[in-house]
Design an enzyme around this catalytic site. Structure first.
Site, PDB file in Angstrom:
ATOM      1  N   ASP A 453       0.827  -1.198   0.000  1.00 22.81           N
ATOM      2  CA  ASP A 453       0.000   0.000   0.000  1.00 22.81           C
ATOM      3  C   ASP A 453       0.867   1.256   0.000  1.00 22.81           C
ATOM      4  O   ASP A 453       2.043   1.224   0.387  1.00 22.81           O
ATOM      5  CB  ASP A 453      -0.911  -0.005   1.237  1.00 22.81           C
ATOM      6  CG  ASP A 453      -2.219   0.720   0.999  1.00 22.81           C
ATOM      7  OD1 ASP A 453      -2.308   1.497   0.029  1.00 22.81           O
ATOM      8  OD2 ASP A 453      -3.164   0.524   1.791  1.00 22.81           O
ATOM      9  N   ASP A 523     -10.885   1.853  -2.761  1.00 20.88           N
ATOM     10  CA  ASP A 523     -11.317   1.553  -1.394  1.00 20.88           C
ATOM     11  C   ASP A 523     -12.837   1.524  -1.285  1.00 20.88           C
ATOM     12  O   ASP A 523     -13.376   1.111  -0.256  1.00 20.88           O
ATOM     13  CB  ASP A 523     -10.763   2.598  -0.418  1.00 20.88           C
ATOM     14  CG  ASP A 523      -9.279   2.424  -0.154  1.00 20.88           C
ATOM     15  OD1 ASP A 523      -8.755   1.332  -0.424  1.00 20.88           O
ATOM     16  OD2 ASP A 523      -8.647   3.383   0.327  1.00 20.88           O
TER      17      ASP A 523
END
Length: 707
Positions: A453, A523
């Protein structure tokens, strides 16, 4: 008759790059400049010589043909976006490139060498034909053979000149966090439209891809010209229509704050800028891009393991016992890969501390990670873990020990985003630290999957003393060192699969996808929103890398309530993941999930390796539908969705694509019942959707019957 991908017609100084269904032709004009002549449907290259001429409008516009240069330098009467802008040691800022030589390598690679008329600066234009997918990989190599350094202010990878058309339309994607890959189509008028990122990574607001058509192409008809840049840092594409009606797209690394110096004898190699031509609409374009990525770009397998990620169930409240319980539930419904997300390391109990301290938290895992890994593997699953190696919390041992490792300006207070700073990966010691702890983590534990990430953009990108400013851009060094780290990790741990993630889908491009097996595209996991995000994503990128999760209802982002069937159907159109708190699922929900997971395992090779046809879109109405046809043509899978029920039930039929007209198919519903239908009927008359109610969905399988 076999035709070589690259030919040179010496008498007319014309080069042709031929793919299966296109011709890309340029020639060397009387001024010694490579000039674009044709890009599109195959033609006879020998008859294009009359296009190789100087064009003038008046004494004020005497060199219109410069708008069609294959690679133009800033200088003279060139006022379009320059591909190359440099400053020589004597202060001259004018580039005059002329053709010097060519070479054909391995039949499908062409190198054109250009040289400045006065200075010892060479530019190699590189072309690689991928005939079966109708794409060409382009890049440049700039060599400084001067005795002094040369400052490079802009060095794009390529410029693509569009054929003359009455009108041009640009299609691209825009977006933001939780709303990535939103399709946009705009008529091109005179002037420039700049698509770019200055954020340090690819970005969610735009993606380095374009498509150009006449304004009349649709999903299944019309000519489309397209391109995508393989770079994961600051990038720029300039779409430009001249006042004389010609359009071109130039692109590469963004020049903003990106000037660098080439020392004597040094060379710069640009990223690859892929371009292609499709003659049967945007669907044809996407399928070419998908096949090119699957065969020429992506590493590893195209088959995605069914994944469970524990983030929504626990967030930072990670414990070995809690993860074990989730693992048992995940295994029971058929999950193949269990992933622990944020919160397993250092003092990581919130997003305010611990980032950068990549040691297993002894309170959460008293016996280290191995206890959980053994449990996961005993349950028949692989083990994966989340990391964010490029970032650091100020409240961490790493930052207290090495505050100089973070991007910063010495006279400025650093910007905190998500309570964190970004490490300067361009520094050798930072690169060594990241590579070291990752190799230790993967070398110590039996880990099969890494979710990598990056949850913040680059700010305060570092001040260099004057004596250090001669060299590479700090922005570029970060990306190049990131690539080198991933190359080394993949070489050392070939069994590990990697996912690229950056605050959702902010680092997805053909550059990072040379090293990443899959991508986290947003997301936002609301299944209705995801359909729009996934549709835009698949215009460019292969469904084989697209990770899609089934999460909670009502959804935490918007409160929308969706049936579990709708959520699964939406998530089965790429790599299937489960992100919900499955410890709260009822026995009925777990059983339903188990059925869908088992069904996905039967169809996933068709979804991730097959050809995608977008049959209907919520952008155009109340329904959306997507069809996947397996590589061998033996199977097809159709997903259909209805947003709302209006005015009672009305039967809607869905015309399929990509089938064999003269053959018959068994059409199977999810419950296994089926009918036999002729391929021509399925494509010309269609199948009934059979959707009733709000947020209804269905899945249908087709199997080609033996003759």
């Amino acid at each position: 008759m076999f035709t070589l991908p690259i030919t040179y017609l010496e008498a007319s100084k014309i080069f042709e790059i031929r793919t299966n269904r296109s011709s890309y032709i340029f020639g060397i004009n009387e001024k010694g400049n490579p000039q674009s002549l044709h890009w599109g449907e195959p033609v006879a290259a020998s008859e294009t010589a009359d296009l190789l001429k100087g064009w003038g409008h008046s004494s004020f516009d005497a060199s219109i043909e410069r708008d069609m240069e294959e690679y133009g330098g800033w200088g003279g009467s060139h006022y379009s976006e320059p591909c190359l802008k440099v400053r020589f040691a004597d202060g001259v800022r004018d580039v005059k490139l002329v053709y010097e030589s060519y070479a054909i390598i391995h039949d499908n690679e062409l190198v054109i060498v250009l040289a400045d008329m006065h200075y010892a600066l060479k530019v190699e234009l590189r072309y690689k034909a991928i005939p079966e997918y109708d794409v060409i990989e382009r890049s440049v190599c700039i060599r400084n053979e001067e005795a002094s350094a040369v400052v490079v202010e802009q060095a794009l990878a390529a410029a693509w000149s569009m054929p003359a058309m009455p009108a041009y339309r640009l299609t691209h994607v825009s977006g933001r966090w939780a709303g990535e890959f939103q399709l946009r189509s705009d008529p091109l008028t005179e002037g420039k439209k700049v698509l770019e990122s200055r954020r340090g990574f690819t970005g969610a607001s735009a993606n380095p891809w374009f498509a150009i058509d006449s304004g009349k192409a649709d999903e299944s008809s019309g000519s489309v010209w397209f391109g995508a840049l393989a770079w994961s840092g600051n990038w720029k594409m300039v779409v430009e229509k001249s006042s004389f009606g010609r359009a071109r797209v130039s692109g590469g690394i963004n020049d903003f704050d990106g000037a660098f110096t080439l020392a004597p004898g040094a060379a710069y190699r640009s990223p690859v800028f892929v371009g292609g031509f499709a003659s049967v609409g945007f669907g044809d374009m996407s399928r070419k891009l998908h096949r090119y990525q699957n065969e020429c770009v992506l590493p590893g397998s195209r088959i995605r393991k069914v994944l469970y990620n524990s983030w929504e169930a626990t967030e930072f409240a990670v414990s070995v016992q809690g993860q074990k319980e989730l693992a048992k539930r995940a295994a029971a419904i058929g999950v193949e890969r269990f992933v622990v997300d944020d919160g397993w390391f250092g003092g990581r109990n919130s997003d305010r501390a611990g980032l950068g301290d990549w040691q297993v938290n002894p309170e959460k895992f008293p016996n280290g990670l191995q206890e959980l890994i053994d449990e996961v593997k005993d349950l028949g699953m692989e083990f994966g873990i989340w990391v964010e190696p490029e970032s650091v919390n100020p409240d961490s041992e790493l930052y207290r020990k090495h505050p100089d490792w973070a991007y910063q300006f010495p006279t400025r207070e650093g910007t905190l985003l998500r309570n964190q700073l970004l490490l300067n990966l361009g520094k050798p010691e930072v690169k060594a630290f990241v590579l070291g702890f990752m190799k230790e983590l993967l070398g110590t534990y039996d880990i099969s999957f890494i979710k990598w990430d990056m949850n913040r953009t680059v700010t305060e990108p570092g001040a260099l003393p004057l004596h250090e400013q001669l060299g590479e851009s700090v922005w570029n060094r970060h990306v190049e060192n990131l690539y080198e780290i991933w190359v080394e990790l993949r070489r050392s741990f070939p069994h590990v699969e990697f996912e690229t993630c950056a605050g959702g889908g902010a680092r997805i491009d053909l550059g990072i996808l040379r090293y990443a097996d899959q991508a986290w595209i947003s997301d936002n996991t609301d299944a209705r929103d995801r359909l729009s995000i996934q549709e835009g994503f698949t215009f460019v990128y292969s469904p084989s890398v697209m990770m899609c999760w089934v999460t909670e209802s009502p959804h935490g982002l918007n409160g929308r309530r969706l049936p579990l069937s709708f959520r699964f159907h939406s998530a089965m159109m790429g790599g299937l993941g489960i992100g919900a708190n499955i410890s709260c699922w009822t026995e009925e929900e777990a059983a339903e999930a188990s059925r869908y997971i088992a069904l996905y395992k039967q169809i996933r090779s068709t979804v991730t390796e097959g050809s995608l046809y977008r049959l209907a879109s919520f952008a155009d109405g109340n329904t959306a539908a997507y069809q996947y046809v397996s590589r061998d043509g033996q199977e097809a899978v159709v997903f259909a969705f209805q947003q709302a029920q209006y005015f009672g039930y009305q039967e809607t039929r869905l015309k399929l694509q990509g089938l064999v007209p003269g053959r018959s198919y068994e059409v199977l519903s999810e419950n296994g019942s089926g009918v036999v239908r002729h391929g021509s009927n399925l494509m010309q008359i269609g199948i009934p959707l059979g959707l009733s109610g709000d947020y209804a969905s269905s899945m249908v399988r087709l199997k080609l019957l033996e003759e």
